[in-house]
Design an enzyme around this catalytic site. Sequence first.
Site, short mmCIF file in Angstrom:
data_model
loop_
_atom_site.label_atom_id
_atom_site.label_comp_id
_atom_site.label_asym_id
_atom_site.label_seq_id
_atom_site.Cartn_x
_atom_site.Cartn_y
_atom_site.Cartn_z
N HIS A 18 97.25 63.09 -29.58
CA HIS A 18 96.22 62.12 -29.96
C HIS A 18 96.93 61.03 -30.76
O HIS A 18 97.92 61.31 -31.45
CB HIS A 18 95.15 62.75 -30.86
CG HIS A 18 94.27 63.75 -30.19
ND1 HIS A 18 93.95 64.97 -30.74
CD2 HIS A 18 93.63 63.70 -29.00
CE1 HIS A 18 93.15 65.63 -29.93
NE2 HIS A 18 92.94 64.89 -28.87
N GLU A 41 88.72 61.57 -26.03
CA GLU A 41 88.96 62.54 -27.12
C GLU A 41 88.43 62.03 -28.46
O GLU A 41 88.82 62.50 -29.53
CB GLU A 41 90.46 62.87 -27.20
CG GLU A 41 91.01 63.48 -25.91
CD GLU A 41 91.00 65.01 -25.83
OE1 GLU A 41 91.14 65.66 -26.86
OE2 GLU A 41 90.85 65.55 -24.71
N CYS A 45 92.38 65.56 -38.63
CA CYS A 45 91.71 66.16 -37.45
C CYS A 45 90.41 66.83 -37.85
O CYS A 45 89.47 66.91 -37.06
CB CYS A 45 92.57 67.23 -36.82
SG CYS A 45 94.12 66.66 -36.17
O1 SUG Z 1 92.82 69.58 -29.20
N1 SUG Z 1 94.18 72.28 -30.97
C1 SUG Z 1 93.49 70.99 -30.98
C2 SUG Z 1 93.94 70.19 -32.18
C3 SUG Z 1 93.12 68.95 -32.34
C4 SUG Z 1 93.68 68.04 -33.36
N2 SUG Z 1 92.86 66.90 -33.49
C5 SUG Z 1 93.31 65.65 -33.73
N3 SUG Z 1 94.56 65.33 -33.57
N4 SUG Z 1 92.44 64.77 -34.06
C6 SUG Z 1 93.73 70.25 -29.68
O2 SUG Z 1 94.85 70.33 -29.15
C7 SUG Z 1 94.60 74.51 -30.16
C8 SUG Z 1 93.76 75.74 -29.96
C9 SUG Z 1 94.57 76.97 -29.68
O3 SUG Z 1 95.67 76.86 -29.14
O4 SUG Z 1 94.05 78.07 -29.98
C10 SUG Z 1 93.78 73.24 -30.16
O5 SUG Z 1 92.81 73.14 -29.44
#
Ligand code: SUG
Length: 443
Positions: free
Chosen positions: A243, A170, A364
């Site tokens: 994460h 990731e 993020c």
């Molecule tokens: O991968 N949310 C992302 C958020 C990513 C956050 N990034 C870090 N922590 N670096 C994920 O879970 C949700 C999309 C939705 O539900 O429409 C989403 O993909």
Amino acid sequence: MAMEANFDGLIGPTHNYGGLSDGNIASASNAGLTARPKDAVIQGLGKMLTMHQSGLWQGVLPPQQRPFLPALRALGFSGSDRTMYEQGWKQVPGLMKNIISASSMWAANAATVSPSPDCSDGQLHLTPANLSTMLHRSLEHEQTSRALRAAFPFAKVHPALISQSVFSDEGAANHVRLCADRGQQGVELFVYGRGGFEPTTDGFPARQTREASEAIARQHCLNPERTVFARQSRQAINAGAFHNDVVCVGALNTLFYHELAFENKETVHADIRKAAAGLFDPVLVEVPVKDVPIDDAIQAYLFNSMLIKFPDDSRLTLIAPTETRDNERTREYCNKLTSGNGPIGTVQYVDVRQSMRNGGGPACLRLRVTMTDQEWSQVNPAMKMDEQLFSRLERWARKHYRETLSPEDLPDPSLMEESFAALDALTEILNLGSDFYPFQRLS
Ligand code: SUG
């Protein structure tokens, strides 16, 4: 001279709340809300402009083609774009929610980055993350590679790792670089949630494997003595830390993390100190459960902040989401933190609420890329944020983005056409060429 640049993911025109990420509490609990794509992109641009105006290097990464029609073709749909889109919604609406997600905005998951002073070949290395745990995110890495090559033509951009559970990766969200000075050898900390060959456990998915992190360290030519692998705690994952950057952030010699972030924190401390020996003294700032329970840390996203050294400041600034200010426990903790004489002197709050509702805080939204000034001078100039680019992108967003997007709006094929028109215009603004997106290459 070397500095850390932030490359933020530009929020795409199909930003919506799909509830797609198991283990990401914000994504699950906000599923089905009406999103505000125009506000979202403007919030993100505002953050980028503020960083640029504070004297930092700031870049922008383009959103991806959504809906991602190549996935529909690969799954047996055919005919015109419109036909495929309509048939997709009729036959497999679950798939359509995945191919329309604007998730590439979370650039901390775009890649893992090792700056040139850490790599024995003296090159800047990037490995795009395969994001293989979640369907909607697994569609990103090919186009991410293209974007990274466009931004950093001088760097070594590797292919993503094998897209399978053993090598789930990731990106930078599970990676921290510590150092004394950005232009000198640092220590790279890779945090994984499970061993790739271990049997799966109950609870929320662990999205990063040790095998993936080790493969990246190898291909980035890192010195094993300056590299640390740490296991994320199961407790943190089950509380919603999908994460590591939801419970930990680091910059320069400082690591700021929650007491429950790691499985065995004593080993992590000892390993970091050993890897840093002779380079710098790591400063480990642990936030105790008694001050901030893990549920508050995750709800308020205290750690999904940017830890920044502004050019004229002696101490670090934590750029936290406004949700951290709105939560009493985290607000009080931040007041205490900055009134002491520790490494973090200031907390600033930034409004990225549209992204936050999908579990994407200020950290993020950006990919950190430490570069020498010589490397920065070779970055695609059209992707560097300044007042002029900000105004062009703001005008572009106001013209092309919808005010609101609800689940009922998604099956409308004109959303696809609007999105492609926006992206087509964007390739010109960011000088990406007229064949950057798959839909441009077909016609
Ligand atoms: O991968 N949310 C992302 C958020 C990513 C956050 N990034 C870090 N922590 N670096 C994920 O879970 C949700 C999309 C939705 O539900 O429409 C989403 O993909």
